[in-house]
Design a protein around this motif. Structure first.
Motif, short mmCIF file in Angstrom:
data_model
loop_
_atom_site.label_atom_id
_atom_site.label_comp_id
_atom_site.label_asym_id
_atom_site.label_seq_id
_atom_site.Cartn_x
_atom_site.Cartn_y
_atom_site.Cartn_z
N GLY A 1 38.06 2.95 11.38
CA GLY A 1 36.62 3.09 11.26
C GLY A 1 36.18 2.65 9.87
N ARG A 2 34.98 2.13 9.77
CA ARG A 2 34.54 1.53 8.50
C ARG A 2 34.41 2.55 7.38
NH1 ARG A 2 29.42 -2.04 9.68
NH2 ARG A 2 28.82 -0.24 10.92
N HIS A 3 33.95 3.76 7.69
CA HIS A 3 33.81 4.76 6.63
C HIS A 3 35.15 5.07 5.98
CE1 HIS A 3 32.44 8.40 4.56
NE2 HIS A 3 33.44 9.05 5.13
N ARG A 4 36.16 5.36 6.77
CA ARG A 4 37.47 5.69 6.21
C ARG A 4 38.14 4.49 5.58
NH1 ARG A 4 41.01 9.41 10.07
NH2 ARG A 4 40.21 8.16 11.79
N ARG A 5 37.89 3.29 6.12
CA ARG A 5 38.46 2.10 5.48
C ARG A 5 37.87 1.89 4.08
NH1 ARG A 5 37.50 -2.81 9.30
NH2 ARG A 5 38.67 -4.02 7.77
N LEU B 1 41.25 13.05 17.36
CA LEU B 1 40.18 12.38 18.10
C LEU B 1 40.11 12.89 19.54
CD1 LEU B 1 38.06 10.12 18.57
CD2 LEU B 1 39.99 8.58 19.04
N LEU B 2 41.26 13.00 20.20
CA LEU B 2 41.28 13.45 21.59
C LEU B 2 40.75 14.87 21.73
CD1 LEU B 2 44.75 11.99 22.66
CD2 LEU B 2 42.49 10.98 23.00
N ASP C 1 34.22 -2.28 19.09
CA ASP C 1 32.99 -2.69 18.39
C ASP C 1 32.50 -1.61 17.43
OD1 ASP C 1 32.37 -5.36 19.69
OD2 ASP C 1 32.53 -4.07 21.45
N ASN C 2 33.42 -1.13 16.59
CA ASN C 2 33.10 -0.12 15.56
C ASN C 2 32.69 1.23 16.14
OD1 ASN C 2 33.64 -1.82 13.34
ND2 ASN C 2 31.63 -2.77 13.55
N VAL C 3 33.04 1.49 17.38
CA VAL C 3 32.78 2.78 18.01
C VAL C 3 34.08 3.32 18.56
CG1 VAL C 3 31.55 3.97 19.86
CG2 VAL C 3 30.42 2.10 18.63
N MET C 4 34.43 4.55 18.20
CA MET C 4 35.61 5.20 18.77
C MET C 4 35.29 5.60 20.20
SD MET C 4 38.36 5.34 17.08
CE MET C 4 39.02 5.14 15.42
N VAL C 5 36.13 5.17 21.13
CA VAL C 5 35.89 5.41 22.55
C VAL C 5 37.11 6.09 23.15
CG1 VAL C 5 35.46 4.33 24.80
CG2 VAL C 5 34.34 3.43 22.75
N VAL C 6 36.88 7.13 23.95
CA VAL C 6 37.93 7.81 24.69
C VAL C 6 37.47 7.90 26.14
CG1 VAL C 6 39.33 9.90 24.93
CG2 VAL C 6 38.56 9.17 22.66
N VAL C 7 38.38 7.59 27.07
CA VAL C 7 38.05 7.65 28.50
C VAL C 7 39.04 8.57 29.20
CG1 VAL C 7 37.67 6.36 30.63
CG2 VAL C 7 37.14 5.30 28.42
N PHE C 8 38.50 9.53 29.94
CA PHE C 8 39.31 10.47 30.73
C PHE C 8 39.03 10.26 32.21
CE2 PHE C 8 38.25 12.91 26.77
CZ PHE C 8 39.53 12.98 26.25
N ALA D 1 31.99 8.39 23.46
CA ALA D 1 31.79 7.36 22.43
C ALA D 1 31.34 8.03 21.15
CB ALA D 1 30.75 6.34 22.89
N GLU D 2 31.94 7.63 20.04
CA GLU D 2 31.70 8.26 18.75
C GLU D 2 31.37 7.19 17.72
OE1 GLU D 2 34.95 9.84 16.01
OE2 GLU D 2 34.39 11.64 17.11
N PRO D 3 30.09 6.76 17.63
CA PRO D 3 29.71 5.79 16.61
C PRO D 3 29.85 6.40 15.22
CG PRO D 3 28.03 5.97 18.32
CD PRO D 3 28.98 7.13 18.50
N GLU D 4 30.04 5.52 14.24
CA GLU D 4 30.21 6.02 12.87
C GLU D 4 28.94 6.66 12.33
OE1 GLU D 4 31.61 2.78 10.50
OE2 GLU D 4 33.67 3.40 10.72
N ASP D 5 27.80 6.10 12.71
CA ASP D 5 26.55 6.55 12.09
C ASP D 5 25.54 7.07 13.11
OD1 ASP D 5 26.23 4.16 13.28
OD2 ASP D 5 25.17 3.18 11.64
#
Length: 641
Positions: free
Chosen positions: A36-40, A281-282, A322-329, A339-343
């Motif tokens: 993710g861009r913030h942590r990078r 994250l999960l 695309d800069n969004v953390m995505v998890v699918v169950f 979906a977890e966008p940075e901002d």
């Protein structure tokens, strides 16, 4: 950490101060984009600051101090090498904590967003190893040639420098001559950043939760002291609901299960994505699903429950899209995409998929943006191409798929109110391991269309009676042959009305053909049926007169909701419409499906005839009721508008 003489350390410190933005940009490029861009941004700054070596306590020669001279470049080489080593070490462990410094509380930091070219390059870089990104950085940011870059990579401990340079060369050629400018743009500059607050409501909730947890711990310690005196007591087992929120209990299907099972659906998908092992994250995704915060955005297809998980679900994907953390169950009945966008605030999207099969479980929408989307493909899909339904004669276009099953961006149909100039769809070819004859021809391929749901819609086709078509006779065909594509070119724009309604499949059934009065050609009567995942279906009847344009939509002759018509449970259809011939004369036209042996018109128009078609002179708009007679004697009413 390496130790140097004090003179070496002073030269290194001077190099860091002088070239700090240059070093941070290089570290940011090499670090895994999955962070993710913030942590990078924070990690890149921290690594450069940690690149300063320690000084030895004693002089290396035991006497005179090291001489100071014009060795600034050697100092820079040292800190660049140490920065690269630290950044390369983060490959595969992006989920771990940040270095001690710097820390930013309450803010999210990220470089300024670039344009389409910068975004495309960022996506390409996210799909290659850190050594490849390091190679590009040494070439384009540091200006090194291949030999010098290989030497630096070897000293930094990068695996297989020659292979890394080959892969970097290939990516460089794909990016074109503008790669140097793109890497030096604001998209990759962690020293010029934008700031946004973190989720304020969630931060407040976390503080309250921390206070509550502290109180619970105090009470727990007190209770433990009281229990200590009372002897050992059994530990309370976790409830089923608690177990459902435990990332360690997520169901993970073996990678090759899909090729050795009779149930080819979402249950056969393996867990994929770089963050599939990121328990933090999960766990966060499961908790938001179980108890969404007040500001979370929740979308559910029609008839889909948003209830919390009642058992450990199956993990299908976890990664950066695309800069969004995505998890699918997948919980056996539904797909849930977190979906977890940075901002921005988190989002949840629910869709029913019970009863999915090889085609219904072939793909899901893993990411979506303005005018585009991406699919995550089932492991049994061997090829995907795209085409425009409104251009049936055009050749399909190939589409690149990443190793984790995520496709390149695919254009989406026009937004509501945006006209209907194109209608992109995707053609899928399954593996020969599940469909024996899938390697060649169109018989095994199938079309899926994105209608703003989490799961795309399966497009099907039933040919006219002259070609032996009927919904009850063997079921619909795949809409990949030339006749099906010509049919769908005329009905594709009707799909727009089905957006977000939880549709599973849409079938075009050419239930009748009719010779028009005055030698005006041959018309086709089409029944387009949309079936939902929850069961009910709707139909639209369309009259398709000969047209000059392949995508002419014809005229709507009737609609019906919650009906079995035009399916194998309702294999009979009758339609009627007022039509004006080229001579200016008006007619009432009617047609029925194959089993209709006669038609009768009553009301403002009175006419009857044997056979499955009827054409009678009629005043424009004259009210009429048309009834078809099946050969069995049963009557079938025409669809109303």
């Amino acid at each position: 950490m390496d130790e140097r003489t004090r003179a070496d350390v002073e030269r290194a410190e001077a190099a860091i101060v002088e070239h700090y933005p240059r070093l941070v940009r290089l570290a940011y490029l090499v670090l895994p984009p999955s962070m993710g861009r913030h942590r990078r941004v924070l990690t890149a700054h921290a690594l450069v600051q940690r690149a300063l070596p320690r000084a030895r306590l004693r002089r290396p020669d035991g006497g005179l101090p090291a001489q100071r001279g014009p060795a600034a470049e050697a100092g820079y080489d040292l800190v660049r090498l140490r920065t690269l080593r630290l950044a390369l070490a983060y490959e595969g462990r992006a989920g771990r904590g940040l270095p001690v410094l710097p820390q930013v509380w309450g803010l999210r930091l990220f470089p300024r967003a670039g344009g389409a070219e910068e975004l495309a390059l960022d996506q390409a870089l996210s799909a290659v190893p850190a050594s490849v990104r390091a190679t590009l950085g040494l070439w384009h940011l540091e200006g090194l040639d291949e030999d010098a870059a290989r030497t630096v990579l070897e000293e930094a401990g990068a695996p297989a420098p020659d292979l890394a340079q080959q892969a970097a060369g290939q990516l460089d050629r794909e990016a074109g001559a503008g790669a140097v400018g793109l890497l030096n743009s604001g998209e990759f500059d962690p020293c010029t950043v934008q700031t946004r607050p973190t989720d304020l409501l969630r931060r407040r909730q976390r503080l309250r939760a921390a206070a509550a947890l502290g109180a619970v711990l105090v009470l727990g310690a007190t209770a433990a002291g009281l229990w200590w005196g009372a002897g050992d007591r059994p530990v309370r087992p976790r409830t089923v609901a608690e177990q459902a929120l435990d990332p360690a209990r997520l169901v993970r299907t073996p990678n090759d299960r899909w090729a050795d099972t009779a149930k080819v659906d979402f249950t056969a998908w393996p867990a994929r994505g770089r963050q599939a092992g990121d328990r933090e994250l999960l766990g966060r995704a499961l908790r938001v699903w179980a108890a969404p915060p007040a500001d979370a955005r929740i979308t559910a297809a029609a008839g889909t429950s948003t209830r919390p998980p009642d058992h450990p679900p199956q993990l299908l994907y976890a990664g950066l899209i695309d800069n969004v953390m995505v998890v699918v169950f997948h919980d056996g009945e539904r797909l849930v995409r977190y979906a977890e966008p940075e901002d921005a605030t988190p989002t949840l999207h629910f869709a029913r998929v019970d009863g999915a099969d090889l085609t219904g479980g072939a793909a899901l929408v893993i990411g979506r943006g303005n005018g585009w989307m991406r699919y995550l493909l089932a492991p049994w899909i061997s090829e995907i191409t795209t085409r425009d339904l409104l251009a049936p004669g055009a050749l399909p276009h190939g589409l690149h798929v990443a190793p984790d099953g995520v496709t390149d961006r695919i254009a989406t149909p026009p937004a509501p109110g945006g006209g209907c100039g194109r209608w992109p769809v995707a053609r899928f070819r399954p593996s020969t391991r599940v469909v024996e004859n899938a390697a060649h021809g169109d018989d095994a391929t199938f079309l899926l269309a994105d209608l703003d749901d989490l799961v795309p819609v399966h497009l099907l086709y039933v040919p006219p009676p002259s070609a032996g078509g009927t919904p009850a006779n063997g079921g619909p065909h795949e809409a990949t042959g030339a006749p099906a594509l010509r049919s769908w070119a005329r009905t594709a724009c009707e799909l727009g009305a089905l957006r977000g309604t939880g549709v599973r499949s849409v079938t075009d059934w050419a239930f009748a053909e009719q010779d028009l009065p005055g030698g005006a050609g041959r018309a086709t009567w089409m029944c387009t049926r949309a079936d939902t995942w929850r069961g009910p279906g709707s139909v639209t009847l369309r009259f398709l007169a000969p047209a000059a344009r392949p995508a002419d939509p014809g005229r709507i002759a009737g609609r019906a909701a919650d009906t079995a018509a035009c399916s194998r449970f309702g294999p009979h259809a009758v339609g009627e419409i007022h039509w004006r011939a080229g001579t200016g004369k008006w007619y009432l036209l009617a047609a029925g499906s194959q089993d209709v042996g006669g038609l009768t018109a009553t009301g403002g128009v009175r006419a009857s005839g044997d056979g499955s078609t009827l054409a009678a002179p009629a005043a424009p708009g004259a009210p009429a009721t048309v009834t078809g007679r099946l050969r069995s004697g049963v009557s079938v009413r025409a669809f109303g508008p």
